[in-house]
Write an enzyme that holds these catalytic residues in place. Structure first.
Site, short mmCIF file in Angstrom:
data_model
loop_
_atom_site.label_atom_id
_atom_site.label_comp_id
_atom_site.label_asym_id
_atom_site.label_seq_id
_atom_site.Cartn_x
_atom_site.Cartn_y
_atom_site.Cartn_z
CE LYS A 288 38.18 -63.81 -24.43
NZ LYS A 288 36.93 -64.84 -24.02
CE1 TYR B 288 39.67 -62.51 -20.95
CE2 TYR B 288 39.97 -60.92 -22.51
CZ TYR B 288 38.86 -61.86 -21.62
OH TYR B 288 37.72 -61.48 -21.57
CB SER C 208 38.15 -60.22 -24.87
OG SER C 208 38.18 -59.37 -24.92
P1 NAP Z 1 31.62 -63.50 -15.93
O1 NAP Z 1 30.73 -61.97 -14.91
O2 NAP Z 1 32.88 -64.00 -14.42
O3 NAP Z 1 31.31 -65.23 -15.44
C1 NAP Z 1 31.74 -65.01 -16.06
C2 NAP Z 1 31.17 -66.75 -16.31
O4 NAP Z 1 32.05 -68.30 -16.57
C3 NAP Z 1 30.90 -67.74 -14.47
O5 NAP Z 1 29.54 -68.19 -15.37
C4 NAP Z 1 31.57 -68.83 -14.34
O6 NAP Z 1 30.87 -69.81 -13.39
C5 NAP Z 1 31.97 -69.60 -15.54
N1 NAP Z 1 33.36 -69.80 -16.14
C6 NAP Z 1 34.69 -68.95 -15.89
N2 NAP Z 1 35.12 -71.02 -15.74
C7 NAP Z 1 34.74 -71.41 -15.51
C8 NAP Z 1 35.10 -73.02 -16.20
N3 NAP Z 1 36.22 -73.24 -15.98
N4 NAP Z 1 33.70 -74.00 -16.78
C9 NAP Z 1 32.86 -73.21 -16.45
N5 NAP Z 1 33.03 -72.20 -16.83
C10 NAP Z 1 33.48 -71.37 -16.10
O7 NAP Z 1 32.18 -62.59 -16.83
P2 NAP Z 1 30.84 -62.30 -17.60
O8 NAP Z 1 32.27 -60.34 -18.06
O9 NAP Z 1 30.21 -61.96 -18.17
O10 NAP Z 1 32.24 -62.80 -19.18
C11 NAP Z 1 31.74 -64.09 -20.44
C12 NAP Z 1 32.81 -63.79 -21.23
O11 NAP Z 1 32.88 -63.46 -21.88
C13 NAP Z 1 33.87 -64.36 -21.04
O12 NAP Z 1 34.52 -65.45 -21.72
C14 NAP Z 1 35.21 -62.72 -21.08
O13 NAP Z 1 35.90 -63.30 -21.19
C15 NAP Z 1 34.57 -62.28 -22.24
N6 NAP Z 1 34.43 -61.10 -22.14
C16 NAP Z 1 33.70 -60.47 -21.57
C17 NAP Z 1 33.91 -58.94 -21.61
C18 NAP Z 1 34.00 -57.87 -20.21
O14 NAP Z 1 33.24 -56.46 -20.42
N7 NAP Z 1 32.91 -58.24 -19.63
C19 NAP Z 1 34.45 -58.42 -22.45
C20 NAP Z 1 34.85 -59.29 -23.46
C21 NAP Z 1 34.84 -60.78 -23.58
P3 NAP Z 1 30.93 -69.75 -12.34
O15 NAP Z 1 29.47 -68.83 -11.63
O16 NAP Z 1 29.84 -71.03 -11.82
O17 NAP Z 1 31.52 -69.34 -11.84
#
Ligand code: NAP
Length: 241
Positions: A158, A154, A141
């Site tokens: 990261k 966080y 991130s």
């Molecule tokens: P999201 O929509 O909240 O989805 C999170 C995913 O991670 C879900 O599939 C969830 O599974 C899974 N997960 C959470 N805890 C877990 C665990 N302990 N074991 C296995 N699976 C787990 O998040 P997202 O926005 O797509 O984010 C994906 C990645 O991108 C993350 O690493 C996040 O930090 C990074 N990121 C996101 C953003 C943003 O703006 N969205 C920005 C920078 C980085 P369940 O469905 O079973 O809960």
């Protein structure tokens, strides 16, 4: 022989888009998730609709025992097959200012976002190195690069993964295993649903949130043969943030 790709956190958001993209590129995708089977099945449906193949592989990345049991079970069922692409995408946010941050908020975020990557990658890297081919892509991130108030847990996790990426890349480069990180800015997913979108858009040079599909495109490139000379890098995808 099938080309296998494991996407952790593939049930929703960025992980789902990555799973669909890798399946379209010809990988048989293992869709990991923690608890949301209903959403994970939607990822499978999207992949099938796009003509790809995939299966579910649930486990909690933060639980070392569950990770080992799931991956040992998969290898026992698959003989000589190898997971050649690993996308460490599972992640959570538990934002709080540090003086209010609880032990649970700290440990849950570090366990899921950083320790989980250690457990899954440590297991799979030996197979990639033995095969002399592999791709590891860690989703970090811009918060781990620049920091963000309210995200000491966080950002620390990261930033830790960024160090992990750079060091592991040095260990595996000669075995044709590349290790890179992508650092998204603000992407439209469940994780950012509670944020003040209109206010944040003002500070993003591109003037908008990114889409999960845009992140998936970058990950798919890093997973491809064309990216074989890129390793140990952190690539931001943040609309200029
Ligand atoms: P999201 O929509 O909240 O989805 C999170 C995913 O991670 C879900 O599939 C969830 O599974 C899974 N997960 C959470 N805890 C877990 C665990 N302990 N074991 C296995 N699976 C787990 O998040 P997202 O926005 O797509 O984010 C994906 C990645 O991108 C993350 O690493 C996040 O930090 C990074 N990121 C996101 C953003 C943003 O703006 N969205 C920005 C920078 C980085 P369940 O469905 O079973 O809960």
């Amino acid at each position: 022989m099938k080309k296998y790709a494991l996407v952790t956190g593939g049930s929703r958001g960025i992980g789902r888009a990555i799973a669909v993209k890798l399946a379209s590129a010809g990988h048989h995708v293992l869709v990991n998730y923690k608890s949301n089977e209903e959403e994970a099945r939607k990822t499978l449906e999207e992949i099938a609709a796009a003509g790809g193949t995939a299966e579910l592989l649930p486990f909690d990345v933060a639980n070392a025992g569950e990770v080992t049991a799931a991956l040992e079970g998969w290898h026992a069922r698959h003989g000589d097959d190898c997971i050649e692409v690993l996308v460490n995408n599972a992640g959570i946010r538990r934002d709080n200012l540090l003086f209010w941050m609880t032990d649970a908020e700290w440990h849950d975020v570090v366990d899921t976002n950083m320790n989980g990557i250690f457990y899954v990658t440590r297991f799979l890297i030996k197979y990639m190195m033995n095969r002399k081919y592999g791709r590891v892509i860690n989703v970090v991130s811009v918060s781990g690069v620049n920091g963000l108030a309210g995200q000491a847990n966080y950002s620390a996790a990261k930033a830790g993964v960024i160090g992990f990426t750079r060091s592991l890349a040095l260990e595996t480069a000669r075995k044709r295993v590349t290790v890179n990180a992508v650092a998204p800015g603000f992407i439209e997913t469940d994780m950012t649903r509670d944020l003040h979108r209109e206010e944040l858009k003002k500070v993003i040079p591109a003037g908008r949130f990114g889409t999960a599909g845009e992140v998936a495109g970058l990950v798919a490139f890093l997973a491809s043969d064309e990216a074989s000379y890129i390793t140990g890098q952190v690539i931001s995808i943040s609309g200029g943030l």
